[in-house]
Structure formats: C-alpha cells, structure tokens
Motif scaffolding. Sequence first.
Motif, mmCIF file in Angstrom:
data_model
loop_
_atom_site.group_PDB
_atom_site.id
_atom_site.type_symbol
_atom_site.label_atom_id
_atom_site.label_comp_id
_atom_site.label_asym_id
_atom_site.label_seq_id
_atom_site.Cartn_x
_atom_site.Cartn_y
_atom_site.Cartn_z
ATOM 1 N N ASP A 96 4.636 -10.685 -0.068
ATOM 2 C CA ASP A 96 5.444 -10.109 -1.058
ATOM 3 C C ASP A 96 4.636 -9.461 -2.260
ATOM 4 O O ASP A 96 4.938 -9.228 -3.463
ATOM 5 C CB ASP A 96 6.415 -11.247 -1.784
ATOM 6 N N ALA A 97 3.355 -9.193 -2.105
ATOM 7 C CA ALA A 97 2.416 -8.664 -3.046
ATOM 8 C C ALA A 97 2.813 -7.194 -3.376
ATOM 9 O O ALA A 97 3.120 -6.222 -2.541
ATOM 10 C CB ALA A 97 1.307 -8.339 -2.622
ATOM 11 N N ALA A 103 -2.799 -2.219 -4.020
ATOM 12 C CA ALA A 103 -3.765 -1.080 -4.545
ATOM 13 C C ALA A 103 -4.953 -1.582 -5.159
ATOM 14 O O ALA A 103 -6.214 -1.283 -4.919
ATOM 15 C CB ALA A 103 -3.397 0.161 -5.026
ATOM 16 N N HIS A 104 -4.868 -2.621 -6.032
ATOM 17 C CA HIS A 104 -5.691 -3.237 -6.951
ATOM 18 C C HIS A 104 -6.803 -3.952 -6.049
ATOM 19 O O HIS A 104 -8.084 -3.845 -6.341
ATOM 20 C CB HIS A 104 -5.306 -4.044 -8.004
ATOM 21 N N THR A 105 -6.085 -4.799 -5.039
ATOM 22 C CA THR A 105 -6.918 -5.555 -4.482
ATOM 23 C C THR A 105 -7.773 -4.828 -3.464
ATOM 24 O O THR A 105 -8.988 -4.909 -3.202
ATOM 25 C CB THR A 105 -6.223 -6.329 -3.593
ATOM 26 N N LEU A 106 -7.319 -3.594 -2.692
ATOM 27 C CA LEU A 106 -8.042 -2.680 -1.987
ATOM 28 C C LEU A 106 -9.329 -2.244 -2.763
ATOM 29 O O LEU A 106 -10.518 -2.321 -2.122
ATOM 30 C CB LEU A 106 -7.281 -1.617 -1.435
ATOM 31 N N ALA A 107 -9.328 -1.864 -4.152
ATOM 32 C CA ALA A 107 -10.350 -1.377 -4.905
ATOM 33 C C ALA A 107 -11.190 -2.344 -5.294
ATOM 34 O O ALA A 107 -12.385 -2.301 -5.271
ATOM 35 C CB ALA A 107 -9.815 -0.669 -6.123
ATOM 36 N N SER A 112 -10.955 -0.881 3.269
ATOM 37 C CA SER A 112 -10.179 0.302 3.485
ATOM 38 C C SER A 112 -8.695 -0.410 3.659
ATOM 39 O O SER A 112 -7.694 0.296 4.124
ATOM 40 C CB SER A 112 -10.624 1.252 4.386
ATOM 41 N N ALA A 113 -8.817 -1.721 4.369
ATOM 42 C CA ALA A 113 -7.579 -2.295 4.817
ATOM 43 C C ALA A 113 -7.679 -3.686 4.570
ATOM 44 O O ALA A 113 -8.509 -4.619 4.452
ATOM 45 C CB ALA A 113 -7.426 -1.891 6.159
ATOM 46 N N LEU A 114 -6.320 -4.383 4.288
ATOM 47 C CA LEU A 114 -6.338 -5.921 3.979
ATOM 48 C C LEU A 114 -5.466 -6.661 5.110
ATOM 49 O O LEU A 114 -4.209 -5.913 5.350
ATOM 50 C CB LEU A 114 -5.983 -6.302 2.680
ATOM 51 N N PRO A 115 -5.746 -7.755 5.442
ATOM 52 C CA PRO A 115 -4.608 -8.580 6.250
ATOM 53 C C PRO A 115 -3.460 -8.789 5.308
ATOM 54 O O PRO A 115 -3.867 -9.338 4.308
ATOM 55 C CB PRO A 115 -5.409 -9.689 6.895
ATOM 56 N N VAL A 116 -2.234 -8.895 5.880
ATOM 57 C CA VAL A 116 -1.062 -9.357 5.157
ATOM 58 C C VAL A 116 -0.800 -10.751 5.665
ATOM 59 O O VAL A 116 -0.701 -10.745 6.910
ATOM 60 C CB VAL A 116 -0.091 -8.353 5.344
ATOM 61 N N VAL A 117 -0.755 -11.698 5.106
ATOM 62 C CA VAL A 117 -0.460 -13.098 5.477
ATOM 63 C C VAL A 117 0.839 -13.743 5.094
ATOM 64 O O VAL A 117 1.445 -13.277 3.650
ATOM 65 C CB VAL A 117 -1.583 -14.055 5.140
ATOM 66 N N ASP A 118 1.263 -14.620 5.798
ATOM 67 C CA ASP A 118 2.626 -15.164 5.268
ATOM 68 C C ASP A 118 2.093 -16.618 4.582
ATOM 69 O O ASP A 118 0.975 -16.795 4.049
ATOM 70 C CB ASP A 118 3.567 -15.823 6.381
ATOM 71 N N SER A 119 3.176 -17.578 4.000
ATOM 72 C CA SER A 119 2.841 -18.718 3.281
ATOM 73 C C SER A 119 1.941 -19.890 3.956
ATOM 74 O O SER A 119 1.247 -20.534 3.359
ATOM 75 C CB SER A 119 4.289 -19.407 2.706
#
Length: 287
Positions: A96-97, A103-107, A112-119
């Motif tokens: 839900d980010a 974008a801020h977390t990538l910077a 260049s990429a980030l895992p997306v995780v659930d709770s």
Amino acid sequence: MSDFEHSSAEKEIRRTMPGRPWTHQEELRQDALRRYLGAIAGAASARSAEESGRTHGGETSEPPPAMASPAPPTWRPAVLRVRDVMRAPAASVPGDAPFLDVAHTLAREQVSALPVVDSDDHVIGVVSESDLLAKAAVMAEPHRHGAVGRLWQHRLYDKSHGDTAATLMSFPPVTVHPEQRVADAAWTAAHGRLKNLPVTGHHGRLVGVVSRHDLLRALIRDDAEILAEVESLAGRHLLDPRAVEVTVENGVVTVAGRVDKALVPELLASVRDIHDVVGVVDDTEAD
C-alpha cells in the motif's frame, strides 16, 4: 575456460558492440561481462560433467579401487550459495506504499528495484524504476495519436492508473532461495534480464536481496587468487621461479623476465588453463 565458453562469451560481446570506439571504462566493463559469461558457462559445464558422471536408472557406480593413487590436487572453486553473497536486511516497500514513497525509497536506497511485501513480509511482486517511469510517462503525455500511440498507451494503461506499489509492481516475482548456488542465481538473473533478485526463505518471506553485481563479483576470481596460482605454476615449471615477474590485471596475466625459452611454452599453456584467465602476455627474454 574452454574454447566453446570463450566463443560464447565473445559472441555476446560482439552482439553488444557499439559503432563508436569504447572508452577505457567501457572496455573494462565489457571485459568483466566476458568473464562473467565465461564463469557462468564454466559452472554449467561443471554441473553437466557432474551429472553425466552419475549412473542412469538409479544404479550406483562402482567405488574406485581401495589402493588407487589419489588424483593430483587441482584448483576447484568453492560452491558459493546465494546466502554467501546476498545483502541483508533487504529494503522493501509494503503493497500500500504510495507512488511517491516508492520513488523516494528507490532514490534513498540507490537501487533500481524493490521487493513489494505484504503484512507478513511475503514477497508479492517487484516494483522498479521502469514501472514508475511508465506511470510518469503516461501522466506527462496522456494522449498519443496513431496506431503505435494507441498500442503504447494500451500496454501502459494499468501502470498509468496505479497509485501504490501493489498496483505498479510486476508480478509474479522472480526470487531465489538462500541455499541456491550462485551460478544458478546468475542464470536466473541473466534469463530474466533482472538487475536485482529478492531472496526468500521459509514460506516466501523476504530475507535478503542479491544483485547482478553481487553475482558477478562472486563468479569472477580475484586477480590476487590468479596471481598466486600462476606463481605456484612457475615454481613447478621453472628451475628458478624468481627469474620471472608475474602481474595480473583484470584476468590478463603478464609473464616477464629472463628464462630458458624452451620452458616458456609449457608454462604459458598451463597459465591459459587457469580458471578465469582471459589472456596471457609473454614478455620473457631468453636467458
């Protein structure tokens, strides 16, 4: 590295060769890529040889004779696992980010990429710079005309309407396990053209991340290791190994000094057979 592996690596380099001369840094990068491809090919060859040595049909092979002489020691690369080279803990974003937070977390993390995780920290997808660029591009130019424009717009439709990591991400995610061999993870990254791979453990929970750079460093032998092996070879092939000076730079071995030229061809042939040596320069002079 075998002739086949050299050929495969060089074909890949030629395929990406630019029309203008390479800069020094580009030459180093292409050399590293060739060594990377060769290392993967070498790992695959070793695995194929190992599998072909096993018996077929579930039978076990006969043990070697009890009094057989041990084989001479040879250099064998350690079997590195993903756990040995991954970075932990890994940065990630919740599903839900918001777009701007991603974008801020990538910077901030300079990735260049980030895992997306659930709770529960399960990896549900991967959001990359290209995913964010797709949204930004459609926001900047929402209407494109013509058949190509309509096709382009159709492909990016979902991205353009996503506002969170879960709606922007690519899925299903391509992940690797901590116990996987580095060579296998490298194949996964190469096949998917992925710069980063989430590392998942029990029940798909995120435990780390491994990048192509991490895999490259693990697969390519350090110049210092190559130097030590060349010096060991010189001790076996030459009467006075101190007569030669050996240097190694980016996998290229240079042998210099005044020696018996009759002994040099055999020494250089042995050096060329060393794992991850990409070239040999003979600067020796007749003694």
